[in-house]
Design an enzyme around this catalytic site. Structure first.
Site, mmCIF file in Angstrom:
data_model
loop_
_atom_site.group_PDB
_atom_site.id
_atom_site.type_symbol
_atom_site.label_atom_id
_atom_site.label_comp_id
_atom_site.label_asym_id
_atom_site.label_seq_id
_atom_site.Cartn_x
_atom_site.Cartn_y
_atom_site.Cartn_z
ATOM 1 N N TYR A 281 3.905 4.223 -0.261
ATOM 2 C CA TYR A 281 3.276 3.472 0.829
ATOM 3 C C TYR A 281 3.161 4.341 2.080
ATOM 4 O O TYR A 281 2.097 4.390 2.713
ATOM 5 C CB TYR A 281 4.097 2.215 1.132
ATOM 6 C CG TYR A 281 3.980 1.156 0.069
ATOM 7 C CD1 TYR A 281 3.115 0.082 0.225
ATOM 8 C CD2 TYR A 281 4.726 1.226 -1.111
ATOM 9 C CE1 TYR A 281 2.989 -0.887 -0.755
ATOM 10 C CE2 TYR A 281 4.608 0.262 -2.098
ATOM 11 C CZ TYR A 281 3.733 -0.793 -1.911
ATOM 12 O OH TYR A 281 3.608 -1.738 -2.898
ATOM 13 N N HIS B 226 -1.000 -10.983 -10.019
ATOM 14 C CA HIS B 226 -1.013 -9.564 -9.675
ATOM 15 C C HIS B 226 -0.719 -8.652 -10.860
ATOM 16 O O HIS B 226 -1.266 -7.563 -10.947
ATOM 17 C CB HIS B 226 0.015 -9.326 -8.569
ATOM 18 C CG HIS B 226 -0.029 -7.957 -7.982
ATOM 19 N ND1 HIS B 226 -1.103 -7.495 -7.258
ATOM 20 C CD2 HIS B 226 0.868 -6.935 -8.012
ATOM 21 C CE1 HIS B 226 -0.865 -6.251 -6.858
ATOM 22 N NE2 HIS B 226 0.312 -5.882 -7.303
ATOM 23 N N ASP C 157 -3.008 -2.897 -8.226
ATOM 24 C CA ASP C 157 -2.037 -2.460 -7.228
ATOM 25 C C ASP C 157 -2.333 -1.003 -6.847
ATOM 26 O O ASP C 157 -3.485 -0.674 -6.537
ATOM 27 C CB ASP C 157 -0.609 -2.657 -7.747
ATOM 28 C CG ASP C 157 0.426 -2.595 -6.630
ATOM 29 O OD1 ASP C 157 0.646 -3.620 -5.982
ATOM 30 O OD2 ASP C 157 0.991 -1.509 -6.411
#
Length: 409
Positions: free
Chosen positions: A315, A375, A182
């Site tokens: 982000y 993930h 990630d």
């Protein structure tokens, strides 16, 4: 004299627990579209799942028990000076190994993960006569967990990398290796770009890369152009296309308007649970989450030092910050030249690519295709991450002896 690391135990004040209880008791649940043909998860976290977990969070889940379990981890806090941002208080797990030639390993989590993901790796990384030993450092990233938050604009990948690198140096690890998925993928690659004389090798379990180009790697590009995808690669492309089509909305919101969703996450534990639990469900390989696992995971966000809204800003900042040494956020999936790279391919990751694509990321020395996992690999399938690290750094491994035995706490 520089401040020394200090032992840390998590303790959430009683008034914070009471505030959570009050918010949970006032929950107003959403309605649910019903369809016999569709999986209720297609719409997002189902209302029945939210209701069940909120009831347990309110009346059954024991945070103090979870807190005590987390406090069995060797945790510390220390201050790290960040250029242009002052001093940040960084929380981290640090498992110090007494074995000779132990390798310093920096573990970087992402969103919506946390330092808790390293937990299952720790007992398997102590080493023995047949496997390498590791010193393990697993920080809470700034804005996550029990590290400081940052409210000044411009805290991008270069700053996250700076914090983690300076932490390793402060702990006496002049040379080290990294593991990440990630945001850990992006941050450890930024570390490799900025500090290649210190970061000697990296292992990643989220793999983002583009098809090989004739101008850069003509033989691999020719193979890619002529040979059909195998079964794993076909399934991987389908998985990736599904994610880009049906699962990417959170990313577009958090990378453009993080304050909007941040308002809901900061005010409502129900919104936080629904937002994160969707990812825990959709991004894993049918992992059998227990309610206690889910609520511990989400409680770390709710009780985090900076609050849950801070975590989603990574982000926006990554997309909008200045380039790193002439390299943009998206360019970090291009070649990072001086750090040896090992890759774990997992079938239910949110990005599943052919091995030939991954060769464009750097000097790849190892690629392993694992039969299951998604993930949150360190939590779902920790044995596969450990298998890769052992193969990478054991005698006859491609990175054996890459870190001299001159590090120390």
């Amino acid at each position: 004299m520089a401040e020394q690391p200090r032992l840390y135990n998590i303790f959430i004040p009683d008034e914070n627990l009471q505030d959570l209880q009050q918010r949970l008791s006032l929950t107003k649940f959403a309605t649910q579209l019903e369809s016999a043909e569709q999986d209720p998860w297609d719409f997002g976290t189902p209302v029945k799942e939210v209701q069940r977990l909120i009831e347990y969070w309110k009346d059954g889940f024991d945070w103090r028990k979870a807190e005590a379990k987390l406090n069995e981890l060797p945790q510390y806090r220390t201050s790290i000076e960040v250029d242009g941002f002052g001093s940040l208080d960084i929380h981290y797990v640090h498992q110090i190994n007494t074995k000779k030639n132990a390798i310093p390993l920096l573990f970087s989590h992402g969103w919506p993960g946390s330092f808790i993901e390293v937990t299952k790796l720790l007992p398997m990384l102590k080493g023995d006569d047949h496997s390498p030993a590791f010193h393990v450092v697993a920080p809470s990233l700034p804005n996550f967990g029990f590290s400081s938050g940052v409210t000044q604009r411009g805290f991008g990948l270069a700053q996250y990398a700076e914090v983690l690198h300076k932490l390793m140096i402060k702990l006496g690890y002049d040379q080290y290796v990294t593991q990440g998925g990630d945001w850990g993928f992006w941050i450890t690659r930024t570390i490799g770009l900025l500090y290649p004389e210190h970061c000697r090798a990296s292992h990643i379990n989220m793999v983002l890369a583009k098809p090989p180009k004739f101008i850069n790697n003509p033989w691999t590009a020719l193979q890619h152009a002529l040979l059909p995808y195998n079964g794993r690669e076909k399934a991987g492309r389908e998985r990736t296309e599904w994610f880009n089509r049906e699962g990417f909305g959170y990313n577009q919101l958090q990378s453009t308007k993080p304050q909007t969703i941040g308002t809901a996450l900061a005010d409502s534990p129900v919104a936080l649970l629904a937002w994160i639990y969707e990812k825990l469900h959709d991004w894993t390989d049918s992992y059998a989450w227990t309610d206690d696992e889910i609520l511990t995971w989400i409680s770390i966000y709710w009780f985090s030092t900076a609050g849950p809204a801070a975590s989603v800003r990574i982000y926006y900042e990554a997309f909008h910050a200045e380039v790193v040494k002439g390299t943009s956020y998206k360019d970090l999936i291009a070649y990072v030249p001086r750090v040896k790279l090992a890759i774990a391919h997992l079938p239910r990751e949110i990005s599943v690519i052919p091995c030939s694509w991954a060769t464009g990321l750097g000097p790849v020395v190892q690629q392993n295709e694992h039969p299951r996992g998604g993930h949150f690999a360190a939590w779902e399938v920790p044995e596969f991450i450990v298998h890769d690290l052992r193969a990478m750094f054991s005698k006859n491994g491609p990175c054996y002896g890459i870190v001299p035995d001159k590090n120390g706490y």
